[in-house]
Design a protein around this motif. Structure first.
Motif, PDB file in Angstrom:
ATOM      1  N   TYR A  78      41.411  74.889  64.096  1.00 46.91           N
ATOM      2  CA  TYR A  78      39.612  75.262  63.120  1.00 46.91           C
ATOM      3  C   TYR A  78      39.902  76.253  62.340  1.00 46.91           C
ATOM      4  N   ILE A  79      40.965  76.461  61.767  1.00 52.84           N
ATOM      5  CA  ILE A  79      41.166  77.137  60.172  1.00 52.84           C
ATOM      6  C   ILE A  79      41.008  76.544  59.161  1.00 52.84           C
TER       7      ILE A  79
ATOM      8  N   GLU B 282      33.406  80.906  60.145  1.00 54.88           N
ATOM      9  CA  GLU B 282      33.087  81.430  61.663  1.00 54.88           C
ATOM     10  C   GLU B 282      33.753  81.465  62.651  1.00 54.88           C
ATOM     11  N   PHE B 283      34.593  80.720  62.968  1.00 49.49           N
ATOM     12  CA  PHE B 283      35.916  80.652  63.920  1.00 49.49           C
ATOM     13  C   PHE B 283      36.556  81.746  63.688  1.00 49.49           C
ATOM     14  N   LEU B 284      37.433  82.726  62.889  1.00 47.54           N
ATOM     15  CA  LEU B 284      37.802  83.300  62.239  1.00 47.54           C
ATOM     16  C   LEU B 284      36.920  85.114  62.804  1.00 47.54           C
ATOM     17  N   GLN B 285      35.827  84.861  62.663  1.00 50.11           N
ATOM     18  CA  GLN B 285      34.714  85.894  63.001  1.00 50.11           C
ATOM     19  C   GLN B 285      34.731  85.924  64.530  1.00 50.11           C
ATOM     20  N   MET B 286      35.003  85.274  64.733  1.00 55.33           N
ATOM     21  CA  MET B 286      34.436  85.040  66.074  1.00 55.33           C
ATOM     22  C   MET B 286      35.943  85.209  66.979  1.00 55.33           C
ATOM     23  N   TYR B 287      37.071  85.077  67.021  1.00 58.57           N
ATOM     24  CA  TYR B 287      38.044  84.722  67.419  1.00 58.57           C
ATOM     25  C   TYR B 287      39.187  85.716  67.503  1.00 58.57           C
ATOM     26  N   ALA B 288      39.193  86.084  65.426  1.00 51.82           N
ATOM     27  CA  ALA B 288      40.845  86.319  65.460  1.00 51.82           C
ATOM     28  C   ALA B 288      41.091  87.901  65.972  1.00 51.82           C
ATOM     29  N   ALA B 289      40.173  88.805  66.489  1.00 49.76           N
ATOM     30  CA  ALA B 289      40.806  90.159  67.153  1.00 49.76           C
ATOM     31  C   ALA B 289      41.590  89.725  68.551  1.00 49.76           C
ATOM     32  N   ASP B 290      40.784  88.830  69.770  1.00 51.39           N
ATOM     33  CA  ASP B 290      41.435  87.772  70.377  1.00 51.39           C
ATOM     34  C   ASP B 290      43.058  87.157  70.092  1.00 51.39           C
ATOM     35  N   LEU B 291      42.533  86.511  68.847  1.00 50.12           N
ATOM     36  CA  LEU B 291      43.881  85.631  68.935  1.00 50.12           C
ATOM     37  C   LEU B 291      45.094  86.234  68.295  1.00 50.12           C
TER      38      LEU B 291
ATOM     39  N   VAL C 281      45.969  80.900  57.434  1.00 48.82           N
ATOM     40  CA  VAL C 281      44.688  82.029  57.524  1.00 48.82           C
ATOM     41  C   VAL C 281      44.622  82.828  55.983  1.00 48.82           C
ATOM     42  N   LEU C 282      46.033  83.077  55.413  1.00 46.15           N
ATOM     43  CA  LEU C 282      45.751  83.885  54.056  1.00 46.15           C
ATOM     44  C   LEU C 282      45.477  82.621  53.830  1.00 46.15           C
ATOM     45  N   LYS C 283      46.105  81.467  53.315  1.00 44.99           N
ATOM     46  CA  LYS C 283      45.808  80.862  51.977  1.00 44.99           C
ATOM     47  C   LYS C 283      43.990  79.934  52.763  1.00 44.99           C
ATOM     48  N   VAL C 284      43.691  80.510  53.797  1.00 49.30           N
ATOM     49  CA  VAL C 284      42.106  80.066  53.687  1.00 49.30           C
ATOM     50  C   VAL C 284      41.150  80.578  53.278  1.00 49.30           C
ATOM     51  N   ASN C 285      41.727  82.386  53.440  1.00 46.28           N
ATOM     52  CA  ASN C 285      41.016  83.716  53.309  1.00 46.28           C
ATOM     53  C   ASN C 285      41.772  84.416  52.762  1.00 46.28           C
ATOM     54  N   PRO C 286      41.974  84.519  52.030  1.00 52.22           N
ATOM     55  CA  PRO C 286      42.706  85.815  50.829  1.00 52.22           C
ATOM     56  C   PRO C 286      42.696  87.238  51.203  1.00 52.22           C
ATOM     57  N   VAL C 287      41.269  86.982  51.292  1.00 45.95           N
ATOM     58  CA  VAL C 287      40.345  88.438  50.995  1.00 45.95           C
ATOM     59  C   VAL C 287      40.250  88.497  52.757  1.00 45.95           C
ATOM     60  N   LEU C 288      39.359  88.110  53.247  1.00 45.70           N
ATOM     61  CA  LEU C 288      39.182  88.875  54.887  1.00 45.70           C
ATOM     62  C   LEU C 288      41.082  88.470  56.037  1.00 45.70           C
ATOM     63  N   GLY C 289      41.323  87.759  55.413  1.00 48.83           N
ATOM     64  CA  GLY C 289      42.414  87.433  56.366  1.00 48.83           C
ATOM     65  C   GLY C 289      43.661  88.244  56.401  1.00 48.83           C
ATOM     66  N   PRO C 290      43.609  89.622  55.529  1.00 49.67           N
ATOM     67  CA  PRO C 290      44.822  90.391  56.018  1.00 49.67           C
ATOM     68  C   PRO C 290      44.096  91.579  56.897  1.00 49.67           C
TER      69      PRO C 290
ATOM     70  N   LYS D  91      41.406  65.692  53.893  1.00 45.96           N
ATOM     71  CA  LYS D  91      40.500  66.074  53.243  1.00 45.96           C
ATOM     72  C   LYS D  91      40.588  67.093  53.050  1.00 45.96           C
ATOM     73  N   ARG D  92      40.189  67.844  53.719  1.00 41.55           N
ATOM     74  CA  ARG D  92      39.701  69.292  53.867  1.00 41.55           C
ATOM     75  C   ARG D  92      41.424  69.964  53.093  1.00 41.55           C
ATOM     76  N   LYS D  93      42.360  69.613  53.665  1.00 45.75           N
ATOM     77  CA  LYS D  93      43.715  70.209  52.902  1.00 45.75           C
ATOM     78  C   LYS D  93      43.357  70.045  51.716  1.00 45.75           C
ATOM     79  N   LYS D  94      43.279  68.229  51.165  1.00 46.80           N
ATOM     80  CA  LYS D  94      43.575  68.753  49.652  1.00 46.80           C
ATOM     81  C   LYS D  94      42.433  69.224  48.608  1.00 46.80           C
ATOM     82  N   MET D  95      40.830  69.500  49.754  1.00 47.59           N
ATOM     83  CA  MET D  95      40.084  70.533  48.538  1.00 47.59           C
ATOM     84  C   MET D  95      40.565  71.861  48.717  1.00 47.59           C
ATOM     85  N   LEU D  96      40.919  72.192  49.696  1.00 49.26           N
ATOM     86  CA  LEU D  96      42.018  73.627  50.014  1.00 49.26           C
ATOM     87  C   LEU D  96      42.918  73.863  48.375  1.00 49.26           C
TER      88      LEU D  96
END
Length: 975
Positions: free
Chosen positions: A713-714, A720-729, A755-764, A917-922
């Motif tokens: 999902y990450i 979108e995923f973290l906005q909805m489920y980050a707190a529960d996770l 999470v930090l790799k994909v979203n270093p600003v909001l992740g922490p 493919k997503r991992k390559k783009m990341l």
């Protein structure tokens, strides 16, 4: 609870609890539940179920409540445990009389006495065994039987205890009563045989029941009551007597009519004799050595010679075969390759075996197994004709080999052939050669013999590898037999396709596969034959062929897949559908994307099959497996399946739904591959994640797949995923980390790292509650290297990509620990440098170098004090990632990626998923793959030099080892 006043009330409530009216039943059950912990309640129950004048149903219920109470409240440490005074009274009351007239209640009383004995005998209940021994001696038939029944249950329960002290007590008990038990058994056995001779069937039936119970007692005492039973003359005398008694009882079975009341019980007793021998062999193989010769002689005589004809029955044959098999396979009887390493007991047993299994004996056993026991019976042929699917399911799955004759004979054949293959291979080959050429269609027996011999060759495929030229046999004989269309030849066509399935993964040339696939296709097109006669055997052959799939198969892919799909629709048995689905899944898995043009019909049919299989969870598991391979084969196109696929995942992974017990593992796998192949996140796919919270609470063996799903999902849509489920996770992770294995801890931390790799600003910010424990783990020097490595990976991401948050975290930790910020920072850098070797992944090692270098330039005295360590890590990182260009002699960072390239996939490789493919783009946005470590070090050192000036920077560099400086200069010489 006063006994006199309470008895009436309890009796009334028990009577109500036997009512069929729920309005009366439920309140009564509640009241009884409340009384369970009341003193005196079980004394009242004892008075009720021992009062034979009361209603049987009420007494039955009373004895059940008493039995359940023993489990809950008898032990002294149990909550609301019964008092010692009441237990003493109850024990005395239980063995006052053995005169219960109702069989079912008598059995329950015996079981509950055994439950009490398990806890209290012999220490708190020394009088139990003497009382039972005296009671089985009385003349009254009823009392004698009930006492013997209790004696058996008590012995059985005490024999099952496994602690050393309990074993010692049972050994002592056995030694004190074994002689009595033997004489009791002999007495009842002799009485039975005399009564049978005089024709008194009613009296014989009673004596036989006592014989059976006393033999059950002796079985437990003999098997579990001695450490080295072969040193006890009575034990060995009893075991030798078993053979004599068996002969007597088998002879009795000749004279007893099938409808006689004794017949069923007599067969049970005969089977029990064999169980005594089997159990004794299992528990005491060396003590059994003295019985090997007699056991083999008796079993082989009964099963493989004319002596057993008309006497033995199927279950007895199974037991005899099991006895032979256990002796043949017993590791205790197999000498080591170096004979000197073998014990004398092993050599003695092996000598006896070798002396018995002579060439004539082995030949006769082999021939009888194949030409007698392997033959299809009239009943089997009728069943195959009338209900072929049920016949095939029973034949291929059926009961365990231990209890069903056909699988038992096949297993015995395999074991004996494996053990004595040099002797038996020529025997079997001779049987094969005698059957070459055409078979007379009018000779049913010849057809059945050929079927049996082919069965033997299939079972012994691995043993015959060097002795049978299967390719020539296939071309010269078997292929032609597959094409014989005569109705009577169907058993051979069925057996030949099964035989090929057995051999195809053992010895079958690839250039013969097109001929085989053509033959299979022709069989699949014969709808009557394949649907009604051999669906499992044809699909088995396809499946076994796919294990070594070749390019030839692709020529037949469309027709094979279509025919298999038609077969799936036409068969009716759940097990057969599962088997066909399994083969379809295998086809899809092996051909991968090339299946896409052919799956339209299957995709339309699976929703209907899913609905029809609502009561068949194992079939639904097979559907899930098929869907897994379908999604992998369809890739991004699997999005078209979502209207069916997502509700299936939702149901399979919802722990509040009963089917999840069967479907969860495959459901999670399907969920994961769906995400990995999804081109985008849909609202429905996002909504399914609501199931995850309960799954994480389970902390089961499926946790690993749960983390993979979270990571998927990450990568799919982190925002979108973290906005909805980050707190529960985050809450779930905090709970998990309190009680989880090291491996589980690493899985949680890897999610945070992603999470930090994909979203270093909001992740922490989203996972802020977890980061202080990570920081604390670093400065405390986490002892597990894999955990420390992940800690450093997480902190490296924060330090390198979100310096502002790192500064806030540093201040928070300083406040929590009551230390200065600089002191905390210094401790962290020092531990990071010290534990760098814990990091084995090149990406994390480069990340650590980049992260620590990001602290430069700096005037901070702590950072300058740790400068040497930072440079050491940076040079280590250069050694990890820099490769030398052979043409120019310069170095380049091998981890740098500048653009996305579709990887070239060979035929043996799986194509990349959407997630790949997503991992390559990341990676194209990741500093580890976009920032040159060489350039980064140069820029940071240059900035530090400008900040300190030439002299200050020179002094700082002097803190670094000269060898490290020289290596650094070599890497930076291009600048």
């Amino acid at each position: 609870m006063d006994l006199n006043s309470a008895s009436t009330v309890v009796l009334q409530v028990l009577t109500q609890a036997t009512s069929q009216d729920t309005a009366v039943l439920k309140p009564a059950e509640e009241q009884l539940k409340q009384w369970e912990t009341q003193p005196g309640f079980y004394s009242v129950l004892l008075n009720i179920f021992t009062n034979h004048s009361l209603d049987v149903n009420v007494r039955w219920l009373a004895v059940l409540y008493f039995k359940n109470g023993i489990d809950r409240y008898w032990r002294r440490v149990a909550p609301h445990a019964l008092s010692e005074e009441e237990k003493t009274s109850l024990r005395a009351g239980l063995i006052t009389n053995f005169n219960e007239p109702v069989n079912q209640i008598a059995t329950q009383i015996s079981v509950l006495i055994a439950k009490v004995a398990r806890v209290d005998c012999p220490r708190q209940w020394p009088e139990l065994i003497p009382t039972l021994v005296e009671s089985v001696k009385v003349q009254d038939d009823l009392q004698q039987h009930r006492a013997l029944l209790t004696f058996y249950h008590v012995t059985k329960t005490l024999a099952s205890k496994r602690l050393a002290a309990d074993r010692k007590l049972f050994y002592d008990l056995t030694s004190s009563i074994y002689s009595f038990a033997c004489s009791l058994w002999n007495h009842h056995t002799d009485t039975f045989l005399q009564q049978i001779c005089t024709g008194d069937e009613a009296a014989a039936a009673n004596s036989l029941e006592r014989t059976l119970l006393s033999l059950k007692v002796l079985r437990k005492l003999t098997v579990h009551g001695f450490v080295e039973p072969h040193w006890n003359a009575e034990v060995m005398g009893f075991l030798h007597a078993v053979f004599e008694r068996l002969k007597q009882f088998l002879e009795c079975s000749r004279s007893i009519r099938a409808e006689s009341i004794c017949r069923d019980r007599l067969e049970k007793t005969i089977i029990l004799f064999t169980k005594v021998l089997l159990d004794f062999l299992d528990q005491h193989p060396f003590s059994f050595t003295a019985l090997i010769q007699r056991s083999l002689e008796f079993s082989v005589s009964c099963v493989f010679t004319e002596a057993g004809e008309g006497v033995v029955f199927e279950q007895f044959i199974v037991q005899c075969m099991n006895l032979i098999k256990m002796i043949v396979k017993n590791y205790a009887y197999k000498p080591s390759k170096n004979i000197e390493d073998s014990s004398p007991e092993t050599l003695e047993a092996h000598k006896i075996k070798t002396a018995f299994f002579t060439y004539p004996t082995l030949t006769e056993i082999c021939r009888r197994l194949v030409t007698h026991y392997f033959l299809l019976t009239k009943e089997e042929l009728t069943m195959w004709e009338e209900d072929p699917e049920s016949f095939t399911v029973e034949e291929t799955g059926g009961d365990s080999w231990k209890y069903s004759l056909r699988p038992c004979t096949e297993v015995l054949f395999i074991d004996i052939f494996h053990e004595y293959n040099q002797t038996l291979t020529p025997v079997l080959l001779e049987m094969v050669h005698s059957l070459q050429g055409s078979t007379n269609m009018e000779n049913t027996n010849a057809i059945l013999i050929k079927d049996a011999v082919y069965n033997a060759v299939g079972l012994a495929a691995y043993e015959l590898f060097d002795s049978v030229d299967f390719d020539q046999w296939f071309k010269n004989q078997l292929l032609a037999e597959l094409q014989v269309s005569h109705d009577r030849y169907k058993p051979i066509r069925r057996r030949v396709i099964w035989l090929i399935g057995q051999w195809i993964s053992v010895k079958f040339k690839s250039d013969l596969r097109p001929v085989l696939y053509e033959a299979i296709r022709n069989l699949l097109q014969d709808r009557d034959l394949v649907v009604r006669k051999l669906p499992v055997h044809v699909t088995n052959c396809i499946f076994d062929g796919l294990i070594c799939v070749s390019l030839f198969f692709f020529q037949y892919l469309e027709s094979m897949f279509t025919l298999l799909f038609q077969l799936l629709q036409e068969v009716t048995q759940c097990d057969t559908k599962m088997h066909v689905l399994h083969v379809l899944s295998c086809v899809i898995e092996r051909v991968n994307m090339q299946i896409r043009p052919h799956v339209g019909c299957l995709v339309q049919y699976l929703p209907l099959l899913w609905k029809q299989s609502e009561e068949h969870n194992m079939l639904r598991c097979a559907i899930l497996t098929t869907l897994i391979h379908l999604v992998q084969g369809l890739g991004a196109d699997s999005k078209n399946l979502y209207p069916f696929l997502l509700p299936v995942i939702q149901l399979s992974t919802d722990v509040s739904q009963p089917p999840h017990v069967y479907l969860l593992e495959d459901g999670l796998e399907l969920w994961l591959v769906t995400l990995e192949n999804s081109p985008c996140l849909t609202p429905e796919l996002l909504r399914i994640f609501q199931n995850m919270s309960a799954l994480l609470e389970l902390s089961s063996e499926n946790l690993k797949n749960c983390f993979k799903i979270i990571n998927a999902y990450i990568f799919l849509s982190s925002y979108e995923f973290l906005q909805m489920y980050a707190a529960d996770l985050c809450r779930s992770f905090c709970e998990l980390l309190k009680d989880i294995t090291t491996e589980g801890q690493v899985q949680v931390l890897k999610v945070v790292e992603n999470v930090l790799k994909v979203n270093p600003v909001l992740g922490p910010q989203m996972f802020q509650p977890l980061l202080p424990s990570v920081f604390r783990g670093i400065i405390d020097g986490e002892r597990y290297p894999v955990v420390m490595s992940t800690y450093l990976g997480i902190m490296g991401r924060v330090l390198l990509q979100n310096a502002r948050f790192f500064s806030l975290l540093l201040s928070q930790m300083a406040c929590e620990l009551g230390q200065e910020v600089d002191q905390i920072l210094g401790n962290m850098i020092e531990m990071w440098v010290d534990r760098m070797d814990n990091i084995t992944q090149p990406e994390r090692r480069k990340l650590s170098a980049l992260a620590l270098l990001s602290l430069l330039p700096s005037l901070n005295s702590v950072i300058q004090d740790k400068f040497c360590g930072i440079i050491n890590i940076s040079v280590e990182g250069l050694h990890d990632v820099m490769t030398e260009d052979s043409e120019t002699g310069t170095y380049k960072d091998c981890m740098l990626m500048s653009h996305f390239e579709e990887p070239k996939v060979t035929e043996d490789e799986e194509p990349p998923t959407e997630q790949d493919k997503r991992k390559k783009m990341l990676a194209l946005k990741d500093p580890v793959h976009t920032v040159s470590l060489q350039e980064f070090i140069y820029e940071k050192l240059k900035a530090q030099q400008e900040l300190l000036g030439e002299q200050g920077f020179h002094a700082l560099m002097e803190t670094v080892d000269t060898e490290i400086v020289a290596q650094l200069q070599e890497f930076l010489q291009v600048f």
